[in-house]
Motif scaffolding. Sequence first.
Motif, PDB file in Angstrom:
ATOM      1  N   THR A 257      15.003   0.422 -29.642  1.00 34.03           N
ATOM      2  CA  THR A 257      16.129   0.192 -30.546  1.00 34.03           C
ATOM      3  C   THR A 257      17.543   0.206 -30.154  1.00 34.03           C
ATOM      4  O   THR A 257      18.474  -0.246 -30.832  1.00 34.03           O
ATOM      5  CB  THR A 257      16.021   1.524 -31.578  1.00 34.03           C
ATOM      6  OG1 THR A 257      16.209   2.936 -30.639  1.00 34.03           O
ATOM      7  CG2 THR A 257      14.874   1.706 -32.222  1.00 34.03           C
ATOM      8  N   GLY A 258      17.695   0.068 -28.664  1.00 32.56           N
ATOM      9  CA  GLY A 258      18.657  -0.017 -27.975  1.00 32.56           C
ATOM     10  C   GLY A 258      18.432  -0.603 -26.530  1.00 32.56           C
ATOM     11  O   GLY A 258      17.194  -0.408 -26.095  1.00 32.56           O
ATOM     12  N   ALA A 259      19.521  -0.459 -25.816  1.00 33.02           N
ATOM     13  CA  ALA A 259      19.083  -0.734 -24.324  1.00 33.02           C
ATOM     14  C   ALA A 259      18.407   0.284 -23.845  1.00 33.02           C
ATOM     15  O   ALA A 259      17.438  -0.068 -22.996  1.00 33.02           O
ATOM     16  CB  ALA A 259      20.589  -1.000 -23.621  1.00 33.02           C
ATOM     17  N   TYR A 260      18.532   1.416 -23.949  1.00 32.59           N
ATOM     18  CA  TYR A 260      17.710   2.710 -23.542  1.00 32.59           C
ATOM     19  C   TYR A 260      17.116   3.579 -24.468  1.00 32.59           C
ATOM     20  O   TYR A 260      16.618   4.547 -24.132  1.00 32.59           O
ATOM     21  CB  TYR A 260      18.683   3.553 -22.380  1.00 32.59           C
ATOM     22  CG  TYR A 260      19.526   2.703 -21.496  1.00 32.59           C
ATOM     23  CD1 TYR A 260      18.681   1.950 -20.530  1.00 32.59           C
ATOM     24  CD2 TYR A 260      20.776   2.542 -21.566  1.00 32.59           C
ATOM     25  CE1 TYR A 260      19.540   1.159 -19.635  1.00 32.59           C
ATOM     26  CE2 TYR A 260      21.672   1.821 -20.892  1.00 32.59           C
ATOM     27  CZ  TYR A 260      20.928   1.149 -19.918  1.00 32.59           C
ATOM     28  OH  TYR A 260      21.582   0.270 -18.867  1.00 32.59           O
ATOM     29  N   SER A 261      16.945   3.405 -25.811  1.00 33.90           N
ATOM     30  CA  SER A 261      16.368   4.153 -26.746  1.00 33.90           C
ATOM     31  C   SER A 261      15.165   3.431 -27.072  1.00 33.90           C
ATOM     32  O   SER A 261      15.063   2.262 -27.197  1.00 33.90           O
ATOM     33  CB  SER A 261      17.279   4.670 -27.769  1.00 33.90           C
ATOM     34  OG  SER A 261      17.788   3.151 -28.399  1.00 33.90           O
ATOM     35  N   LEU A 283      10.855   9.829 -30.323  1.00 34.48           N
ATOM     36  CA  LEU A 283      12.481   9.153 -29.773  1.00 34.48           C
ATOM     37  C   LEU A 283      12.643   9.427 -28.442  1.00 34.48           C
ATOM     38  O   LEU A 283      12.628  10.672 -28.204  1.00 34.48           O
ATOM     39  CB  LEU A 283      13.318   9.473 -30.913  1.00 34.48           C
ATOM     40  CG  LEU A 283      14.817   8.904 -30.390  1.00 34.48           C
ATOM     41  CD1 LEU A 283      14.824   7.536 -30.722  1.00 34.48           C
ATOM     42  CD2 LEU A 283      16.031   9.632 -31.360  1.00 34.48           C
ATOM     43  N   TYR A 285      15.359   8.487 -25.138  1.00 36.11           N
ATOM     44  CA  TYR A 285      16.762   7.993 -24.770  1.00 36.11           C
ATOM     45  C   TYR A 285      16.825   8.277 -23.223  1.00 36.11           C
ATOM     46  O   TYR A 285      16.863   9.299 -22.973  1.00 36.11           O
ATOM     47  CB  TYR A 285      17.934   8.529 -25.563  1.00 36.11           C
ATOM     48  CG  TYR A 285      19.267   8.079 -25.238  1.00 36.11           C
ATOM     49  CD1 TYR A 285      19.509   6.463 -25.389  1.00 36.11           C
ATOM     50  CD2 TYR A 285      20.327   8.611 -24.826  1.00 36.11           C
ATOM     51  CE1 TYR A 285      20.507   5.894 -24.947  1.00 36.11           C
ATOM     52  CE2 TYR A 285      21.435   8.027 -24.362  1.00 36.11           C
ATOM     53  CZ  TYR A 285      21.681   6.862 -24.517  1.00 36.11           C
ATOM     54  OH  TYR A 285      22.774   6.250 -24.332  1.00 36.11           O
ATOM     55  N   ARG A 290      22.139   9.116 -16.120  1.00 36.25           N
ATOM     56  CA  ARG A 290      22.770   9.929 -17.203  1.00 36.25           C
ATOM     57  C   ARG A 290      21.835  10.876 -17.914  1.00 36.25           C
ATOM     58  O   ARG A 290      20.344  10.785 -17.423  1.00 36.25           O
ATOM     59  CB  ARG A 290      23.398   9.191 -18.138  1.00 36.25           C
ATOM     60  CG  ARG A 290      24.733   8.658 -17.559  1.00 36.25           C
ATOM     61  CD  ARG A 290      25.656   8.230 -18.950  1.00 36.25           C
ATOM     62  NE  ARG A 290      24.998   6.815 -18.993  1.00 36.25           N
ATOM     63  CZ  ARG A 290      25.406   6.336 -20.287  1.00 36.25           C
ATOM     64  NH1 ARG A 290      25.865   7.062 -21.286  1.00 36.25           N
ATOM     65  NH2 ARG A 290      24.689   5.180 -20.877  1.00 36.25           N
ATOM     66  N   TRP A 293      16.704  12.105 -22.487  1.00 34.73           N
ATOM     67  CA  TRP A 293      15.937  13.093 -23.524  1.00 34.73           C
ATOM     68  C   TRP A 293      14.852  12.526 -24.388  1.00 34.73           C
ATOM     69  O   TRP A 293      14.812  11.357 -24.645  1.00 34.73           O
ATOM     70  CB  TRP A 293      16.968  13.963 -24.285  1.00 34.73           C
ATOM     71  CG  TRP A 293      17.900  13.097 -25.177  1.00 34.73           C
ATOM     72  CD1 TRP A 293      19.307  12.633 -24.702  1.00 34.73           C
ATOM     73  CD2 TRP A 293      17.774  12.501 -26.609  1.00 34.73           C
ATOM     74  NE1 TRP A 293      19.729  11.875 -25.571  1.00 34.73           N
ATOM     75  CE2 TRP A 293      18.775  11.829 -26.772  1.00 34.73           C
ATOM     76  CE3 TRP A 293      16.634  12.793 -27.385  1.00 34.73           C
ATOM     77  CZ2 TRP A 293      18.970  11.258 -27.858  1.00 34.73           C
ATOM     78  CZ3 TRP A 293      16.803  11.809 -28.511  1.00 34.73           C
ATOM     79  CH2 TRP A 293      18.215  11.412 -28.928  1.00 34.73           C
TER      80      TRP A 293
ATOM     81  N   VAL B  20      22.277   7.035 -31.529  1.00 30.61           N
ATOM     82  CA  VAL B  20      21.786   6.561 -30.000  1.00 30.61           C
ATOM     83  C   VAL B  20      21.936   5.006 -29.974  1.00 30.61           C
ATOM     84  O   VAL B  20      22.942   4.549 -29.055  1.00 30.61           O
ATOM     85  CB  VAL B  20      20.429   6.749 -29.882  1.00 30.61           C
ATOM     86  CG1 VAL B  20      20.277   6.083 -28.518  1.00 30.61           C
ATOM     87  CG2 VAL B  20      20.188   8.022 -29.540  1.00 30.61           C
ATOM     88  N   ARG B  21      21.817   4.418 -31.240  1.00 23.35           N
ATOM     89  CA  ARG B  21      22.005   2.961 -31.160  1.00 23.35           C
ATOM     90  C   ARG B  21      23.510   2.561 -30.978  1.00 23.35           C
ATOM     91  O   ARG B  21      23.863   1.640 -30.735  1.00 23.35           O
ATOM     92  CB  ARG B  21      21.407   2.239 -32.341  1.00 23.35           C
ATOM     93  CG  ARG B  21      21.378   0.711 -32.415  1.00 23.35           C
ATOM     94  CD  ARG B  21      20.473   0.303 -33.195  1.00 23.35           C
ATOM     95  NE  ARG B  21      20.131  -1.283 -32.871  1.00 23.35           N
ATOM     96  CZ  ARG B  21      19.428  -2.152 -33.382  1.00 23.35           C
ATOM     97  NH1 ARG B  21      18.642  -1.596 -34.275  1.00 23.35           N
ATOM     98  NH2 ARG B  21      19.304  -3.392 -33.140  1.00 23.35           N
ATOM     99  N   GLN B  23      25.729   4.511 -29.689  1.00 25.47           N
ATOM    100  CA  GLN B  23      26.434   4.602 -28.552  1.00 25.47           C
ATOM    101  C   GLN B  23      26.100   3.683 -27.320  1.00 25.47           C
ATOM    102  O   GLN B  23      26.938   3.470 -26.280  1.00 25.47           O
ATOM    103  CB  GLN B  23      25.747   6.058 -28.001  1.00 25.47           C
ATOM    104  CG  GLN B  23      26.233   7.284 -28.803  1.00 25.47           C
ATOM    105  CD  GLN B  23      25.401   8.502 -28.501  1.00 25.47           C
ATOM    106  OE1 GLN B  23      24.712   8.308 -27.112  1.00 25.47           O
ATOM    107  NE2 GLN B  23      25.399   9.237 -29.270  1.00 25.47           N
ATOM    108  N   VAL B  24      24.795   2.858 -27.451  1.00 23.41           N
ATOM    109  CA  VAL B  24      24.616   2.049 -26.388  1.00 23.41           C
ATOM    110  C   VAL B  24      25.592   0.933 -26.347  1.00 23.41           C
ATOM    111  O   VAL B  24      25.847   0.023 -27.321  1.00 23.41           O
ATOM    112  CB  VAL B  24      23.253   1.357 -26.887  1.00 23.41           C
ATOM    113  CG1 VAL B  24      22.932   0.318 -25.750  1.00 23.41           C
ATOM    114  CG2 VAL B  24      22.083   2.395 -26.822  1.00 23.41           C
ATOM    115  N   GLY B  27      25.053  -5.010 -24.085  1.00 16.03           N
ATOM    116  CA  GLY B  27      24.539  -5.464 -22.690  1.00 16.03           C
ATOM    117  C   GLY B  27      24.023  -4.178 -21.690  1.00 16.03           C
ATOM    118  O   GLY B  27      24.345  -3.088 -22.122  1.00 16.03           O
TER     119      GLY B  27
END
Lengths: 476, 394
Positions: A257-261, A283, A285, A290, A293, B20-21, B23-24, B27
């Motif tokens: 759902t995101g770069a790291y999630s 979920l 992250y 950093r 979790w 979370v999304r 915060q990302v 890139g």
Amino acid sequence: MTRRRGAFFAALGAGALQASTARAFEGQVRAETAAQAWQVRGPSGAPVLSLRRLTQTLSLGAWQRPEDPRGAVWTVRARLRIDSDFGGACDASGERCLGELERSRTADFAPLFARRAVDLPFAYIDAQGLLRRAVDLRVGRQFVVDPLGFFVFDGARVQLHLGARARVELYGGLETRTGFPLSSGRFERDGLQRADRAGWDPTLAPNVQDRAQAGAAGLAVTLTPTRALHARATWRRVWTRDGTAEEKLGGSVELQTGAYSLVTAEAVYSVPHNTVGNLSVGLEYAPPERASWGVELSRFRPTFDATSLWASFWTDPTDDLRGRLELPLGARWTLVASALARRYALGETAPDRGVPADRDAFAGGGGLGLLHRRSRAEGSLRARAETGGAGSRGGLDLTASWWARPGRIRLDGGASLWAVEDALRDTRMVSVAVLVGAMVRLGRVAEVSFNLEEDTNPVVGARLRATGILRLLGPF
Amino acid sequence: MARRLALLLLGAVLGAVFSVRAQVPAGVAPRPPSRAIYPTQTIPLRFDHSRHLRLGGMTCQRCHTNAHTSDNVGDRLTPTEGTCLPCHAIDRGEPLRQRAPTARCDGCHEGWDPSRPLRVERVQVPAANLRFSHRAHASRGVPCERCHAVRGVGLATRLELPRMESCLGCHRPGGAPDACATCHLQRADGTLETRFAEGWLNPPAWMPGLHHDADFWVDHRASAARDASRCAVCHREDECTDCHDGRVRDRRTHPNDYVTLHVPDARLQGDRCGSCHRVASFCQQCHQRLGVSEGASTSARIFGRVHPPAREWVDPPVTARHHGAEARRSLTTCVSCHAEGDCVRCHATLERAGGGFSPHPPGFAARCGALLRASARPCLACHEDAEALARRCR
């Protein structure tokens, strides 16, 4: 049938022709000998098992990479293991030892105990990238790992790559089961005790079933429509002369759902039990360097071999909420934490026979750890406490390792302090343990390690446990 | 209540996803590459790529003369003094003489000591732990700057070496070869080499579902279950069977004195025990030998109390200390000591000389057909008439 067999051998032949332009096989042999000695005493003090165990494993891995990176890769992997138990079971005074292996002494006989077990955990030939990288084929004893759990069988597995975004896996053969030569049956479904009963008196250990072959078939589809989405659906059926032992459908999804999630979900449905055995959503992250979790909400209900009595027993689900955190504290320190909250959903099933519905029960716990790493040393201090589930426990574990000679000699140490309460037996106990050990690398091909552990608690008193391992590794 | 709790938790999870999304950053944030891939370098030089590239007619190949023909990551591709000589009038006999462009030794060599003019600190650029051919890329017309973004950079270091994200722009399904072993080193058994002098090679953080954190050894089940073929790139089956079918205790999951302490853990985490131990064989074998199990040999049987007293454990009412409640909560624990026959004694029907106490869940008659069709064997352990069962079970 003949035409199908012809197509199969044609595919194999095509693969072999492709491989003919490849380089020679490269290979690696690993051998490990582990010697262990420890004692176990029953809760009443007798008998005492003096376990002296020697486990030898021999692993072989060989592969052939083609000159053309788009060509097929052939791999052979096998592992042989011999597990020998030289220990004995004697009464507390040591004056009388049980004849655990003698079927004529029924009072002493331990039906599931074998002095020596030889097994072949896996042994297969694998070809990846046949027919212009469209087909993978694996033949022999092999693992399947998927949402349905571990599965080991003797047979064939074909994987068809349908473009870059989908693949289909088909497999079938005989399940690896207890009681057959070179089989451990470790990954058989739980529920039934089995052994090779050849030569046994029928009245001896009637609860132990005779060995029985089981056919197995499975199908899995994996889809990766985008780089962010990965989904897998899987089905497996195992059957014996007693009927269907397992039939399960499972599925898993992971969505970035995101770069790291990442969001994950998994479900397993057991057809004979007509119930969902596993259901989870999670979920994660995990950004680099950093705090990372994860949280997971899951429901679990045990399912047993459908040919066993336990398959029809009343079991209630447990709901878990798990969380974990890893927090780097500078370059050398890391804090790890985990927590569990569990609900035993005992009140969920409505009474229909005058049985009062119970109230839900709860359990929970958590752990906290501090990890330290330097170039020549590492250590950890972990604390954990859990309660509920008919008991509680809490304790501390300290471990430390130091490379006395970097890459060659490592010294290990550890200490533990645990307190345990068994609510069903109304017992409480404190256990203290210390451990010292060392590992020495002898060149590039050998590694020797040993450790000694001293355990002290009110049940067994003071007991020493010794483990020595020799590992050999070499190319051929 | 249960549904409300589930909805609340689902809401929390979804809320967390979107927070979370948010915060990302757009890139992937720049960060140092793995030392396992690009080991630590020592480059005691003063150099400015951007300044050189601003000069007319300057190309990468002018200084990195053999880069486009290199097939091996071990090849030395950094320029030597001879490469600089055509422009920098270096004279070792006059190391301090001012010229333009600079020709003094300390113009380029940091820490140069005039009292030892012929000694400079060595440049150390260890080979990357990869398989790579500059020639293969150059011959396909890949410009240097597609992988090495040095135009705005002074001294190029490990930070300017290409990352896997950028490689995957071309090495993708349907494009350039995309197997991991195309670039990564392999062991002699075909899996990827993961242990290097400067650390372990772990999957990068941006690779979803593969984050190997400190507790991954205990939390990897779901990741492996979702797609074990990803694990097999680096891990052999030996590594699975060492623990999951292990014969030597893993101290990370079983702290010291675990044999004595395992009881409450097995009751609380019974599902996790099952990932490495088959209860009806591994647990039973030891329990039988120790006399704990109901099926133990009579010589070994202990006569101490394992369960609560019979008036609580067996007799009604069903409380939390009753075996019925404990079985519903953790049947796996029961199976670690008991065989089917132990339960049949009381749970068989009266016709089968049992006690007639049904172990089935409420509403079982409405859904037992699936189990009966799967196998009649367990049913007939307690019931006499299979045909009557087939009529009753739907």
